[in-house]
Design a protein around this motif. Structure first.
Motif, PDB file in Angstrom:
ATOM      1  N   ILE A 244      42.123 -79.656 -33.643  1.00 54.85           N
ATOM      2  CA  ILE A 244      40.615 -80.183 -34.005  1.00 54.85           C
ATOM      3  C   ILE A 244      40.845 -80.606 -35.666  1.00 54.85           C
ATOM      4  O   ILE A 244      40.018 -81.576 -35.857  1.00 54.85           O
ATOM      5  CB  ILE A 244      39.834 -78.672 -33.887  1.00 54.85           C
ATOM      6  CG1 ILE A 244      39.547 -78.245 -32.528  1.00 54.85           C
ATOM      7  CG2 ILE A 244      38.306 -79.099 -34.707  1.00 54.85           C
ATOM      8  CD1 ILE A 244      38.789 -77.060 -32.370  1.00 54.85           C
ATOM      9  N   GLY A 245      41.597 -79.983 -36.204  1.00 53.60           N
ATOM     10  CA  GLY A 245      41.650 -80.371 -37.768  1.00 53.60           C
ATOM     11  C   GLY A 245      40.655 -79.555 -38.673  1.00 53.60           C
ATOM     12  O   GLY A 245      39.789 -78.857 -38.067  1.00 53.60           O
ATOM     13  N   GLU A 246      40.851 -79.883 -39.836  1.00 57.63           N
ATOM     14  CA  GLU A 246      39.773 -79.183 -40.815  1.00 57.63           C
ATOM     15  C   GLU A 246      38.479 -79.596 -40.434  1.00 57.63           C
ATOM     16  O   GLU A 246      38.278 -80.635 -40.699  1.00 57.63           O
ATOM     17  CB  GLU A 246      40.357 -79.115 -42.258  1.00 57.63           C
ATOM     18  CG  GLU A 246      41.682 -78.465 -42.378  1.00 57.63           C
ATOM     19  CD  GLU A 246      42.085 -78.898 -44.006  1.00 57.63           C
ATOM     20  OE1 GLU A 246      41.070 -78.853 -44.851  1.00 57.63           O
ATOM     21  OE2 GLU A 246      43.388 -78.868 -44.219  1.00 57.63           O
TER      22      GLU A 246
ATOM     23  N   GLU B 131      35.946 -73.659 -38.883  1.00 60.87           N
ATOM     24  CA  GLU B 131      35.768 -72.879 -39.991  1.00 60.87           C
ATOM     25  C   GLU B 131      34.984 -71.650 -39.303  1.00 60.87           C
ATOM     26  O   GLU B 131      35.156 -70.621 -39.203  1.00 60.87           O
ATOM     27  CB  GLU B 131      35.119 -73.088 -41.136  1.00 60.87           C
ATOM     28  CG  GLU B 131      34.989 -71.968 -42.186  1.00 60.87           C
ATOM     29  CD  GLU B 131      34.430 -72.479 -43.673  1.00 60.87           C
ATOM     30  OE1 GLU B 131      34.516 -71.687 -44.321  1.00 60.87           O
ATOM     31  OE2 GLU B 131      34.324 -73.776 -43.563  1.00 60.87           O
ATOM     32  N   LYS B 132      33.927 -72.111 -38.626  1.00 56.03           N
ATOM     33  CA  LYS B 132      32.920 -71.227 -37.964  1.00 56.03           C
ATOM     34  C   LYS B 132      33.365 -70.533 -36.949  1.00 56.03           C
ATOM     35  O   LYS B 132      33.382 -69.323 -36.560  1.00 56.03           O
ATOM     36  CB  LYS B 132      31.563 -71.700 -37.583  1.00 56.03           C
ATOM     37  CG  LYS B 132      30.666 -72.424 -38.854  1.00 56.03           C
ATOM     38  CD  LYS B 132      29.264 -72.175 -38.348  1.00 56.03           C
ATOM     39  CE  LYS B 132      28.414 -72.981 -39.608  1.00 56.03           C
ATOM     40  NZ  LYS B 132      28.981 -72.220 -40.864  1.00 56.03           N
ATOM     41  N   TRP B 133      34.235 -71.187 -35.944  1.00 57.57           N
ATOM     42  CA  TRP B 133      34.879 -70.427 -34.895  1.00 57.57           C
ATOM     43  C   TRP B 133      35.994 -69.319 -35.526  1.00 57.57           C
ATOM     44  O   TRP B 133      36.211 -68.518 -34.673  1.00 57.57           O
ATOM     45  CB  TRP B 133      35.633 -71.764 -33.906  1.00 57.57           C
ATOM     46  CG  TRP B 133      34.651 -72.553 -33.318  1.00 57.57           C
ATOM     47  CD1 TRP B 133      33.351 -72.264 -32.948  1.00 57.57           C
ATOM     48  CD2 TRP B 133      34.861 -73.735 -32.702  1.00 57.57           C
ATOM     49  NE1 TRP B 133      32.773 -73.223 -32.265  1.00 57.57           N
ATOM     50  CE2 TRP B 133      33.676 -74.424 -32.185  1.00 57.57           C
ATOM     51  CE3 TRP B 133      36.000 -74.554 -32.527  1.00 57.57           C
ATOM     52  CZ2 TRP B 133      33.349 -75.502 -31.390  1.00 57.57           C
ATOM     53  CZ3 TRP B 133      35.916 -75.815 -32.117  1.00 57.57           C
ATOM     54  CH2 TRP B 133      34.652 -76.180 -31.409  1.00 57.57           C
TER      55      TRP B 133
ATOM     56  N   LEU C 101      46.630 -74.314 -37.629  1.00 56.18           N
ATOM     57  CA  LEU C 101      45.784 -74.408 -38.604  1.00 56.18           C
ATOM     58  C   LEU C 101      44.735 -73.390 -38.114  1.00 56.18           C
ATOM     59  O   LEU C 101      44.162 -73.218 -37.081  1.00 56.18           O
ATOM     60  CB  LEU C 101      44.964 -75.832 -38.620  1.00 56.18           C
ATOM     61  CG  LEU C 101      43.637 -75.979 -39.426  1.00 56.18           C
ATOM     62  CD1 LEU C 101      44.095 -75.665 -41.088  1.00 56.18           C
ATOM     63  CD2 LEU C 101      42.994 -77.237 -39.063  1.00 56.18           C
ATOM     64  N   SER C 102      44.544 -72.457 -39.348  1.00 54.83           N
ATOM     65  CA  SER C 102      43.470 -71.522 -39.185  1.00 54.83           C
ATOM     66  C   SER C 102      42.715 -71.268 -40.415  1.00 54.83           C
ATOM     67  O   SER C 102      43.372 -71.778 -41.413  1.00 54.83           O
ATOM     68  CB  SER C 102      43.918 -70.062 -38.784  1.00 54.83           C
ATOM     69  OG  SER C 102      44.901 -69.548 -39.861  1.00 54.83           O
ATOM     70  N   TYR C 103      41.444 -70.600 -40.366  1.00 59.04           N
ATOM     71  CA  TYR C 103      40.813 -70.437 -41.577  1.00 59.04           C
ATOM     72  C   TYR C 103      41.045 -69.008 -41.989  1.00 59.04           C
ATOM     73  O   TYR C 103      40.838 -68.052 -41.025  1.00 59.04           O
ATOM     74  CB  TYR C 103      39.347 -70.802 -41.553  1.00 59.04           C
ATOM     75  CG  TYR C 103      39.041 -72.129 -41.451  1.00 59.04           C
ATOM     76  CD1 TYR C 103      38.548 -72.582 -42.703  1.00 59.04           C
ATOM     77  CD2 TYR C 103      39.385 -72.954 -40.493  1.00 59.04           C
ATOM     78  CE1 TYR C 103      38.286 -74.253 -43.069  1.00 59.04           C
ATOM     79  CE2 TYR C 103      39.104 -74.439 -40.750  1.00 59.04           C
ATOM     80  CZ  TYR C 103      38.693 -74.818 -41.936  1.00 59.04           C
ATOM     81  OH  TYR C 103      38.181 -76.050 -42.286  1.00 59.04           O
TER      82      TYR C 103
END
Length: 190
Positions: free
Chosen positions: A30-32, A37-39, A108-110
């Protein structure tokens, strides 16, 4: 709680774990983005609401194997209060977190910008470990303890491999040990 109710508690935690790992898996594709971020924020919410139910699981297991203190109504009240306090503490933490994109090992994670002491995780780990020891001593069933031991080792010991998957594997093994404990304790009809 009967065996089916306990299994439902475990299933809620499993749903949270599946969602958590699913978002971590798709993040790189998905990428940044604000969506990712919400997920990722939802990962924190599911963790806050579902994981403390393991305190209820521990209480019900102790009650099932006739541990003396678990038979008192005060123990039940304390269990619900501890669960509610852990949920509330996590909610307060989530309401004040800032997330930032972090790439680790190609994922990639937030993640939170500030490290917080994982009070809920520590409290639940202690409760599960103590419960597993009591179950082992009273019934001879040791797989609950093995699951607690494995999650502890995979969370603490950093292996020299380029992944953080060991913690997720430890979580899956712990949940499997809870399902097996549930089966062991409730295999006969109530």
């Amino acid at each position: 709680m009967d065996g089916g109710s306990l299994l439902n508690v475990i299933l809620l935690v499993i749903v949270g774990l599946i969602y958590d790992n699913g978002i971590l898996t798709v993040g790189r594709f998905i990428g940044e983005s604000s969506w990712l971020e919400k997920w990722n924020e939802l990962r924190y919410w599911l963790h806050a609401f579902f994981t403390p139910f393991l305190v209820l699981y521990s209480y019900a297991v102790l009650k099932r194997i006739n541990v003396h203190f678990a038979q008192h109504s005060l123990a039940k009240l304390a269990t619900f209060l501890i669960t509610a306090c852990l949920i509330l503490a996590e909610i307060i933490g989530i309401l004040t977190i800032d997330l930032e994109p972090v790439w680790e090992y190609g994922i990639l994670s937030y993640q939170e910008t500030e490290d917080r002491l994982p009070i809920m995780v520590i409290a639940i780990s202690i409760i599960l470990l103590l419960t597993s020891i009591i179950v082992w001593r009273k019934t001879g069933f040791y797989l609950f303890f093995v699951g607690c031991l494995i999650i502890s080792v995979t969370s603490i010991v950093q292996l020299p491999i380029p992944t953080k998957a060991m913690t997720n594997i430890g979580e899956a093994i712990l949940l499997l040990s809870l399902v097996l404990t549930n089966y062991y304790l409730f295999r006969t009809s109530d």
